[in-house]
Design a protein around this motif. Structure first.
Motif, PDB file in Angstrom:
ATOM      1  N   SER A  32      17.641  -1.560  -9.629  1.00 54.03           N
ATOM      2  CA  SER A  32      16.913  -0.362 -10.063  1.00 54.03           C
ATOM      3  C   SER A  32      16.696   0.617  -8.915  1.00 54.03           C
ATOM      4  N   ASP A  33      16.407   0.103  -7.724  1.00 50.47           N
ATOM      5  CA  ASP A  33      16.191   0.952  -6.555  1.00 50.47           C
ATOM      6  C   ASP A  33      17.455   1.735  -6.206  1.00 50.47           C
ATOM      7  N   TYR A  34      18.596   1.070  -6.220  1.00 47.87           N
ATOM      8  CA  TYR A  34      19.865   1.730  -5.907  1.00 47.87           C
ATOM      9  C   TYR A  34      20.168   2.811  -6.954  1.00 47.87           C
ATOM     10  N   ALA A  35      19.998   2.458  -8.219  1.00 52.27           N
ATOM     11  CA  ALA A  35      20.235   3.425  -9.301  1.00 52.27           C
ATOM     12  C   ALA A  35      19.295   4.617  -9.169  1.00 52.27           C
ATOM     13  N   GLY A  36      18.041   4.347  -8.837  1.00 53.76           N
ATOM     14  CA  GLY A  36      17.062   5.420  -8.668  1.00 53.76           C
ATOM     15  C   GLY A  36      17.429   6.358  -7.534  1.00 53.76           C
ATOM     16  N   LYS A  37      17.918   5.816  -6.422  1.00 51.15           N
ATOM     17  CA  LYS A  37      18.329   6.654  -5.290  1.00 51.15           C
ATOM     18  C   LYS A  37      19.502   7.553  -5.664  1.00 51.15           C
ATOM     19  N   LEU A  38      20.458   7.017  -6.423  1.00 53.93           N
ATOM     20  CA  LEU A  38      21.575   7.851  -6.888  1.00 53.93           C
ATOM     21  C   LEU A  38      21.069   8.990  -7.772  1.00 53.93           C
ATOM     22  N   LEU A  39      20.155   8.655  -8.663  1.00 51.31           N
ATOM     23  CA  LEU A  39      19.639   9.666  -9.586  1.00 51.31           C
ATOM     24  C   LEU A  39      18.834  10.733  -8.851  1.00 51.31           C
ATOM     25  N   VAL A  40      17.996  10.326  -7.919  1.00 53.02           N
ATOM     26  CA  VAL A  40      17.159  11.275  -7.183  1.00 53.02           C
ATOM     27  C   VAL A  40      17.991  12.174  -6.272  1.00 53.02           C
ATOM     28  N   SER A  41      19.147  11.686  -5.813  1.00 52.88           N
ATOM     29  CA  SER A  41      20.004  12.499  -4.956  1.00 52.88           C
ATOM     30  C   SER A  41      20.795  13.532  -5.756  1.00 52.88           C
ATOM     31  N   SER A  42      20.643  13.522  -7.063  1.00 49.29           N
ATOM     32  CA  SER A  42      21.384  14.409  -7.963  1.00 49.29           C
ATOM     33  C   SER A  42      20.411  15.297  -8.730  1.00 49.29           C
ATOM     34  N   ASP A  43      20.918  16.446  -9.166  1.00 49.89           N
ATOM     35  CA  ASP A  43      20.065  17.315  -9.975  1.00 49.89           C
ATOM     36  C   ASP A  43      20.689  17.680 -11.319  1.00 49.89           C
ATOM     37  N   ALA A  44      21.808  17.017 -11.648  1.00 49.85           N
ATOM     38  CA  ALA A  44      22.462  17.241 -12.941  1.00 49.85           C
ATOM     39  C   ALA A  44      23.349  16.049 -13.247  1.00 49.85           C
ATOM     40  N   LEU A  45      23.676  15.893 -14.525  1.00 48.12           N
ATOM     41  CA  LEU A  45      24.600  14.850 -14.965  1.00 48.12           C
ATOM     42  C   LEU A  45      25.850  15.488 -15.545  1.00 48.12           C
ATOM     43  N   LEU A  46      26.981  14.842 -15.339  1.00 47.78           N
ATOM     44  CA  LEU A  46      28.251  15.225 -15.944  1.00 47.78           C
ATOM     45  C   LEU A  46      28.677  14.061 -16.824  1.00 47.78           C
ATOM     46  N   LEU A  47      28.906  14.353 -18.097  1.00 47.10           N
ATOM     47  CA  LEU A  47      29.202  13.297 -19.059  1.00 47.10           C
ATOM     48  C   LEU A  47      30.345  13.720 -19.974  1.00 47.10           C
ATOM     49  N   GLY A  48      31.158  12.759 -20.360  1.00 49.55           N
ATOM     50  CA  GLY A  48      32.114  12.990 -21.425  1.00 49.55           C
ATOM     51  C   GLY A  48      31.393  12.880 -22.758  1.00 49.55           C
ATOM     52  N   ARG A  49      32.070  13.227 -23.821  1.00 46.42           N
ATOM     53  CA  ARG A  49      31.450  13.238 -25.145  1.00 46.42           C
ATOM     54  C   ARG A  49      30.890  11.889 -25.552  1.00 46.42           C
ATOM     55  N   VAL A  50      31.666  10.823 -25.387  1.00 43.87           N
ATOM     56  CA  VAL A  50      31.241   9.500 -25.847  1.00 43.87           C
ATOM     57  C   VAL A  50      29.978   9.063 -25.105  1.00 43.87           C
ATOM     58  N   GLY A 117      29.826   6.928 -16.983  1.00 44.81           N
ATOM     59  CA  GLY A 117      30.885   6.703 -17.963  1.00 44.81           C
ATOM     60  C   GLY A 117      32.249   6.913 -17.340  1.00 44.81           C
ATOM     61  N   THR A 118      33.194   6.120 -17.785  1.00 49.84           N
ATOM     62  CA  THR A 118      34.555   6.214 -17.276  1.00 49.84           C
ATOM     63  C   THR A 118      35.486   6.285 -18.469  1.00 49.84           C
ATOM     64  N   GLY A 119      36.304   7.303 -18.496  1.00 48.74           N
ATOM     65  CA  GLY A 119      37.213   7.451 -19.624  1.00 48.74           C
ATOM     66  C   GLY A 119      38.138   8.630 -19.444  1.00 48.74           C
ATOM     67  N   GLU A 120      38.383   9.313 -20.522  1.00 50.74           N
ATOM     68  CA  GLU A 120      39.348  10.416 -20.546  1.00 50.74           C
ATOM     69  C   GLU A 120      39.029  11.505 -19.520  1.00 50.74           C
ATOM     70  N   LEU A 121      37.760  11.826 -19.363  1.00 50.49           N
ATOM     71  CA  LEU A 121      37.364  12.861 -18.405  1.00 50.49           C
ATOM     72  C   LEU A 121      37.829  12.527 -16.990  1.00 50.49           C
ATOM     73  N   ASP A 122      37.852  11.247 -16.644  1.00 51.74           N
ATOM     74  CA  ASP A 122      38.272  10.855 -15.299  1.00 51.74           C
ATOM     75  C   ASP A 122      39.704  11.259 -14.991  1.00 51.74           C
ATOM     76  N   ARG A 123      40.581  11.209 -15.973  1.00 49.59           N
ATOM     77  CA  ARG A 123      41.972  11.601 -15.728  1.00 49.59           C
ATOM     78  C   ARG A 123      42.033  13.027 -15.205  1.00 49.59           C
ATOM     79  N   THR A 124      41.280  13.901 -15.833  1.00 49.30           N
ATOM     80  CA  THR A 124      41.253  15.302 -15.413  1.00 49.30           C
ATOM     81  C   THR A 124      40.600  15.452 -14.049  1.00 49.30           C
ATOM     82  N   LEU A 125      39.458  14.804 -13.860  1.00 46.69           N
ATOM     83  CA  LEU A 125      38.736  14.953 -12.593  1.00 46.69           C
ATOM     84  C   LEU A 125      39.517  14.375 -11.422  1.00 46.69           C
ATOM     85  N   ILE A 126      40.137  13.224 -11.604  1.00 49.17           N
ATOM     86  CA  ILE A 126      40.907  12.606 -10.512  1.00 49.17           C
ATOM     87  C   ILE A 126      42.164  13.411 -10.216  1.00 49.17           C
ATOM     88  N   SER A 127      42.889  13.823 -11.243  1.00 46.56           N
ATOM     89  CA  SER A 127      44.130  14.582 -11.003  1.00 46.56           C
ATOM     90  C   SER A 127      43.851  15.928 -10.337  1.00 46.56           C
TER      91      SER A 127
END
Length: 178
Positions: A32-50, A117-127
């Motif tokens: 939980s501490d590690y997850a919380g640090k990741l979240l606090v270091s961010s100010d927005a989320l990027l998500l695919g539809r699913v 989430g890992t899926g279709e969006l990753d193909r675009t972001l990685i490429s």
């Protein structure tokens, strides 16, 4: 420039689907501490539809702790070719070409953008070389079947940036694109 940080749960055999079936025995304060640090270091989320739709069904019904309150209040940028709108749960549907829209988000001032989430969006972001860090949380279990991490991608080389081990057996390997 803002960073895109992807945080993904995966089993030893590479499965990412149905984490609710295999990750909960390992969830503890260290996790939980590690997850919380990741979240606090961010100010927005990027998500695919699913991921957006599944999160939007659950997270708004929760409240009362710092992690939940933060995730619920953050802006969410949603990549989808099928949704008409994503206004619920602080969502904004990315318009036009996803790679162009995400590159523009990265140019805006602010903290990191956390991607779940890992899926279709990753193909675009990685490429398009738009992900700056992958945090692959490897859980010490074998699922035996299901959707696999980054299945179907072309050969992509990564640099190991950091490894974090938890007493529960989870290992988070942080990678960047080479």
């Amino acid at each position: 420039m803002r960073k895109i940080i992807e945080s993904t749960f995966v089993t030893v055999d590479g499965v990412i689907s149905s984490p609710q079936e295999w990750c909960s025995p390992y969830w503890d304060a260290e996790h939980s501490d590690y997850a919380g640090k990741l979240l606090v270091s961010s100010d927005a989320l990027l998500l695919g539809r699913v991921t957006y739709q599944s999160f939007a069904e659950v997270w708004p019904t929760r409240s009362g702790d710092a992690y939940t309150d933060r995730i619920n209040s953050m802006p969410k940028y949603v990549a989808s070719t099928t949704l008409k709108e994503a206004g619920a749960w602080n969502g904004t549907l990315l318009q036009g070409d996803v790679a162009t829209a995400v590159a523009e988000l990265k140019r805006q001032p602010g903290e990191a953008i956390l991607k779940f989430g890992t899926g279709e969006l990753d193909r675009t972001l990685i490429s398009n070389r738009l992900i700056d860090e992958f945090h692959f949380w490897t859980f010490p279990c074998v699922a035996g079947g299901g959707d696999r991490l980054l299945d179907g991608l072309d050969l992509t080389h990564l640099d190991l940036l950091e490894t974090t081990r938890f007493k529960s057996g989870i290992v988070v390997n942080t990678y960047g694109l080479k």
